[in-house]
Design a protein around this motif. Structure first.
Motif, PDB file in Angstrom:
ATOM      1  N   GLN A 193       0.712  -1.207   0.034  1.00  0.00           N
ATOM      2  CA  GLN A 193       0.144   0.080  -0.441  1.00  0.00           C
ATOM      3  C   GLN A 193       0.914   0.819   0.237  1.00  0.00           C
ATOM      4  OE1 GLN A 193      -2.695  -1.166   3.752  1.00  0.00           O
ATOM      5  NE2 GLN A 193      -4.220  -0.290   2.916  1.00  0.00           N
ATOM      6  N   ALA A 194       1.560   1.184   0.500  1.00  0.00           N
ATOM      7  CA  ALA A 194       2.765   2.567   0.793  1.00  0.00           C
ATOM      8  C   ALA A 194       3.495   2.841  -0.539  1.00  0.00           C
ATOM      9  CB  ALA A 194       3.755   2.361   1.991  1.00  0.00           C
ATOM     10  N   LEU A 195       3.919   1.646  -1.138  1.00  0.00           N
ATOM     11  CA  LEU A 195       4.246   1.857  -2.069  1.00  0.00           C
ATOM     12  C   LEU A 195       3.686   2.348  -3.700  1.00  0.00           C
ATOM     13  CD1 LEU A 195       7.134  -1.155  -1.939  1.00  0.00           C
ATOM     14  CD2 LEU A 195       7.536   1.340  -1.450  1.00  0.00           C
ATOM     15  N   LYS A 196       2.904   2.500  -3.117  1.00  0.00           N
ATOM     16  CA  LYS A 196       2.038   3.156  -4.454  1.00  0.00           C
ATOM     17  C   LYS A 196       1.159   4.956  -4.235  1.00  0.00           C
ATOM     18  CE  LYS A 196      -1.047  -1.558  -4.942  1.00  0.00           C
ATOM     19  NZ  LYS A 196      -2.500  -1.582  -4.966  1.00  0.00           N
ATOM     20  N   HIS A 197       2.195   5.021  -4.791  1.00  0.00           N
ATOM     21  CA  HIS A 197       2.268   6.915  -4.346  1.00  0.00           C
ATOM     22  C   HIS A 197       1.142   7.505  -5.398  1.00  0.00           C
ATOM     23  CE1 HIS A 197       3.294  11.011  -4.554  1.00  0.00           C
ATOM     24  NE2 HIS A 197       4.237  10.682  -3.250  1.00  0.00           N
ATOM     25  N   PRO A 198       0.285   8.319  -5.260  1.00  0.00           N
ATOM     26  CA  PRO A 198      -0.774   9.049  -5.941  1.00  0.00           C
ATOM     27  C   PRO A 198      -0.374   9.679  -7.101  1.00  0.00           C
ATOM     28  CG  PRO A 198      -0.473  10.177  -3.792  1.00  0.00           C
ATOM     29  CD  PRO A 198       0.154   9.018  -4.055  1.00  0.00           C
ATOM     30  N   ASN A 199       1.050  10.072  -7.247  1.00  0.00           N
ATOM     31  CA  ASN A 199       1.804  11.617  -8.247  1.00  0.00           C
ATOM     32  C   ASN A 199       2.591  11.088  -8.379  1.00  0.00           C
ATOM     33  OD1 ASN A 199      -0.991  12.768  -7.430  1.00  0.00           O
ATOM     34  ND2 ASN A 199       0.018  14.266  -5.949  1.00  0.00           N
ATOM     35  N   TRP A 200       3.499  10.841  -7.937  1.00  0.00           N
ATOM     36  CA  TRP A 200       5.390  10.361  -8.810  1.00  0.00           C
ATOM     37  C   TRP A 200       5.385   9.258  -8.270  1.00  0.00           C
ATOM     38  CZ3 TRP A 200       7.447  15.032  -9.875  1.00  0.00           C
ATOM     39  CH2 TRP A 200       6.898  16.949  -9.132  1.00  0.00           C
ATOM     40  N   ASP A 201       6.531   8.822  -9.455  1.00  0.00           N
ATOM     41  CA  ASP A 201       7.352   7.363 -10.054  1.00  0.00           C
ATOM     42  C   ASP A 201       8.235   7.280  -9.759  1.00  0.00           C
ATOM     43  OD1 ASP A 201       7.750   4.471 -10.611  1.00  0.00           O
ATOM     44  OD2 ASP A 201       8.046   5.972 -12.233  1.00  0.00           O
ATOM     45  N   MET A 202       8.694   7.147  -8.619  1.00  0.00           N
ATOM     46  CA  MET A 202      10.244   7.195  -7.276  1.00  0.00           C
ATOM     47  C   MET A 202      10.504   6.032  -6.965  1.00  0.00           C
ATOM     48  SD  MET A 202       8.890  10.563  -5.052  1.00  0.00           S
ATOM     49  CE  MET A 202       7.993   9.494  -4.382  1.00  0.00           C
ATOM     50  N   GLY A 203      11.842   5.831  -6.911  1.00  0.00           N
ATOM     51  CA  GLY A 203      12.183   4.583  -6.133  1.00  0.00           C
ATOM     52  C   GLY A 203      11.824   4.354  -4.653  1.00  0.00           C
ATOM     53  N   ALA A 204      11.717   2.950  -4.301  1.00  0.00           N
ATOM     54  CA  ALA A 204      11.450   2.363  -3.097  1.00  0.00           C
ATOM     55  C   ALA A 204      11.208   2.705  -1.755  1.00  0.00           C
ATOM     56  CB  ALA A 204      11.413   0.424  -3.352  1.00  0.00           C
ATOM     57  N   LYS A 205      12.506   3.362  -1.493  1.00  0.00           N
ATOM     58  CA  LYS A 205      13.126   4.032  -0.474  1.00  0.00           C
ATOM     59  C   LYS A 205      12.329   5.490   0.235  1.00  0.00           C
ATOM     60  CE  LYS A 205      16.139   6.045   2.788  1.00  0.00           C
ATOM     61  NZ  LYS A 205      15.594   7.556   2.750  1.00  0.00           N
ATOM     62  N   ILE A 206      12.112   5.959  -1.176  1.00  0.00           N
ATOM     63  CA  ILE A 206      12.044   6.986  -1.099  1.00  0.00           C
ATOM     64  C   ILE A 206      10.481   7.538  -1.441  1.00  0.00           C
ATOM     65  CG2 ILE A 206      12.243   8.042  -3.057  1.00  0.00           C
ATOM     66  CD1 ILE A 206      12.796  10.699  -2.650  1.00  0.00           C
ATOM     67  N   THR A 207       9.145   6.262  -1.893  1.00  0.00           N
ATOM     68  CA  THR A 207       8.262   5.746  -1.627  1.00  0.00           C
ATOM     69  C   THR A 207       7.793   5.909  -0.771  1.00  0.00           C
ATOM     70  OG1 THR A 207       8.694   5.434  -4.527  1.00  0.00           O
ATOM     71  CG2 THR A 207       6.484   4.936  -2.726  1.00  0.00           C
ATOM     72  N   ILE A 208       8.558   5.594   0.162  1.00  0.00           N
ATOM     73  CA  ILE A 208       8.227   4.600   2.040  1.00  0.00           C
ATOM     74  C   ILE A 208       8.308   5.836   1.951  1.00  0.00           C
ATOM     75  CG2 ILE A 208       8.621   3.567   3.708  1.00  0.00           C
ATOM     76  CD1 ILE A 208       7.193   1.365   1.562  1.00  0.00           C
ATOM     77  N   ASP A 209       9.531   6.376   2.175  1.00  0.00           N
ATOM     78  CA  ASP A 209       9.562   8.242   3.341  1.00  0.00           C
ATOM     79  C   ASP A 209       8.644   8.898   2.916  1.00  0.00           C
ATOM     80  OD1 ASP A 209      11.801   6.859   4.185  1.00  0.00           O
ATOM     81  OD2 ASP A 209      13.329   8.195   3.087  1.00  0.00           O
ATOM     82  N   SER A 210       7.875   9.059   1.839  1.00  0.00           N
ATOM     83  CA  SER A 210       6.958  10.111   1.305  1.00  0.00           C
ATOM     84  C   SER A 210       5.800   9.825   2.172  1.00  0.00           C
ATOM     85  CB  SER A 210       6.332   9.907   0.261  1.00  0.00           C
ATOM     86  OG  SER A 210       5.633  11.350  -0.213  1.00  0.00           O
ATOM     87  N   ALA A 211       5.585   8.522   2.560  1.00  0.00           N
ATOM     88  CA  ALA A 211       4.060   7.944   2.852  1.00  0.00           C
ATOM     89  C   ALA A 211       4.385   8.164   4.663  1.00  0.00           C
ATOM     90  CB  ALA A 211       4.387   6.021   2.570  1.00  0.00           C
ATOM     91  N   SER A 212       5.475   8.118   5.321  1.00  0.00           N
ATOM     92  CA  SER A 212       5.962   8.456   6.393  1.00  0.00           C
ATOM     93  C   SER A 212       5.840  10.171   6.309  1.00  0.00           C
ATOM     94  CB  SER A 212       6.886   7.884   7.051  1.00  0.00           C
ATOM     95  OG  SER A 212       7.927   8.003   6.587  1.00  0.00           O
ATOM     96  N   MET A 213       6.038  10.857   5.069  1.00  0.00           N
ATOM     97  CA  MET A 213       6.031  12.200   5.731  1.00  0.00           C
ATOM     98  C   MET A 213       7.971  12.385   5.548  1.00  0.00           C
ATOM     99  SD  MET A 213       2.596  14.905   5.781  1.00  0.00           S
ATOM    100  CE  MET A 213       3.575  16.024   5.138  1.00  0.00           C
ATOM    101  N   MET A 214       8.429  11.168   6.633  1.00  0.00           N
ATOM    102  CA  MET A 214      10.184  11.917   6.548  1.00  0.00           C
ATOM    103  C   MET A 214      10.590  12.295   5.584  1.00  0.00           C
ATOM    104  SD  MET A 214      12.554  12.032   8.766  1.00  0.00           S
ATOM    105  CE  MET A 214      12.259  10.411  10.101  1.00  0.00           C
ATOM    106  N   ASN A 215       9.740  12.431   4.207  1.00  0.00           N
ATOM    107  CA  ASN A 215      10.740  12.560   3.564  1.00  0.00           C
ATOM    108  C   ASN A 215      10.286  13.935   3.368  1.00  0.00           C
ATOM    109  OD1 ASN A 215      12.137  12.118   0.662  1.00  0.00           O
ATOM    110  ND2 ASN A 215       9.848  13.302  -0.158  1.00  0.00           N
TER     111      ASN A 215
END
Length: 385
Positions: A193-215
């Motif tokens: 679920q976390a790896l399905k970013h709504p807007n951006w196509d990114m690598g796995a690590k940064i996509t998870i960081d986006s989901a947690s807002m750590m990015n």
């Protein structure tokens, strides 16, 4: 004359899009050095297509495989982390685009700065971990540091030609896939679920960081160093459509922002061509199809990682290095289903509290702190199980 580009991390999302930019403007840019961590097959494919002068595979166990595959090409093949620090210093290199994932980008970026190479920075962890050291080295060696992140590129573009004092930087965030989830729902979210970013196509690590807002927290730290502002003057605004990429508010209340489709090739191209803008075939905004632009406050309870980034700036010293190291550990652990989504923030916070604070760390201090912080975070993950 063509600008010769060294791409650190050519097989990742930013690296592959950088090669698309180079292909579109092959009369202006040349892929001079390509590097990869472990993706040997893709590196080989890129090398055969773009004919760089050199390639580096960081995973030394794959050196012979890459060398043999490129034996009939006039391409020098190197391996190992140390080689990354050496190729960036090659005399013909005009720009070093750093797109390595995580802490691994720090040493090669510093090596490039000391060699006087302009940096197109897509590896935000370089400034997160050692912002004070890196920015001081850029000043010392008179090296331009051009942001590739869409948000920081937007701020950079909004500041072009401005001499007025900045009142506030406004960093926009998509909110990721869990923007509307409740805290209870977040307890059971999966890596898929976390790896399905709504807007951006990114690598796995940064996509998870986006989901947690750590990015976004890391981007706050990066903005602090890129634009020399205090954290109190950096505001994160959730903007689900990702059309306004970020903005600057000036002392008279005026706000300047940069808008565009969510396409990383735009800021990549600007970083490579600056101070010029180049024509591109990238998608344009269809204003008649643009229904709503909405803005929200980030939820501090659901996304504690964002608050930890602000805390790391306030503490200074090695605090952000600790947070970054712990985050890299929990990010991977979550993807491997060894810890839950909400446990990531718990472990990062406990690692920050457990590690000793250093006010003025050297590069070696950062390296030691990173290694020990990872060990502490990994131990906590094992105890959580």
């Amino acid at each position: 004359m063509k600008r010769r580009i060294c791409i650190l991390g050519s097989t990742g999302s930013i690296g592959t899009q950088t090669l698309e930019v180079i292909a579109e403007h092959s009369d202006l840019f040349e892929a001079y050095v390509l590097t990869a961590n472990t993706q040997a097959d893709l590196l080989i494919k890129q090398a055969k297509e773009y004919k760089p002068q050199s390639v580096v595979i960081a995973d030394e166990s794959k050196y012979e495989y890459v060398r043999e595959a490129l034996s009939e090409e006039p391409i020098q093949v190197y391996a190992g982390a140390e080689a990354l620090c050496q190729v960036v210093q090659m005399e013909p290199v005009d720009v070093v685009l750093t797109a390595l994932v995580g802490f691994s980008g720090l040493r090669p970026t510093i090596s490039a700065i000391k060699a006087g190479k302009p940096i197109a920075l897509a590896n935000k962890e370089t400034l997160v971990v050692a912002g004070e050291l890196v920015t001081s080295l850029c000043l010392e060696h008179k090296v331009p540091l051009l942001p590739v992140d869409s948000e920081h590129s937007a701020i950079f573009q909004s500041l072009m030609g401005e001499q007025s004092p900045v009142e506030k930087l406004i960093l926009t965030a998509s909110g990721g896939p869990f923007r509307t989830f409740t805290l209870d729902q977040l307890r059971t979210v999966t890596p898929a679920q976390a790896l399905k970013h709504p807007n951006w196509d990114m690598g796995a690590k940064i996509t998870i960081d986006s989901a947690s807002m750590m990015n976004k927290g890391f981007e706050v730290i990066e903005a602090r160093w890129l634009f020399d502002v205090t954290p109190e003057r950096i505001q994160v605004v959730v903007h689900p459509q990702s059309i306004l990429h970020s903005a600057v508010q000036f002392e008279d209340g005026a706000v300047k922002g940069q808008m565009g489709m969510p396409d990383m090739r735009v800021p990549i191209q600007l970083a490579l061509s600056y101070p010029y803008r180049l024509k591109s075939s990238f998608p344009r905004i269809d204003w008649w199809d643009l229904k709503d632009l909405t803005f929200e406050k980030p939820d501090p309870e659901k996304f504690r990682c964002l608050q930890m980034a602000y805390e790391a700036i306030r503490r200074g010293g090695n605090a952000a290095c600790i947070v970054n190291a712990a985050n890299e550990v929990v990010n991977l652990a979550f993807r491997q289903e060894r810890c839950s989504f909400l446990q990531m923030a718990d472990i990062i916070e406990k690692t920050l509290e457990k590690m000793p604070h250093q006010e003025k760390p050297t590069l070696q201090d950062y390296l030691d702190c990173d290694r020990e912080s990872r060990r502490v975070a990994e131990d906590m993950i094992k105890k959580h199980k």
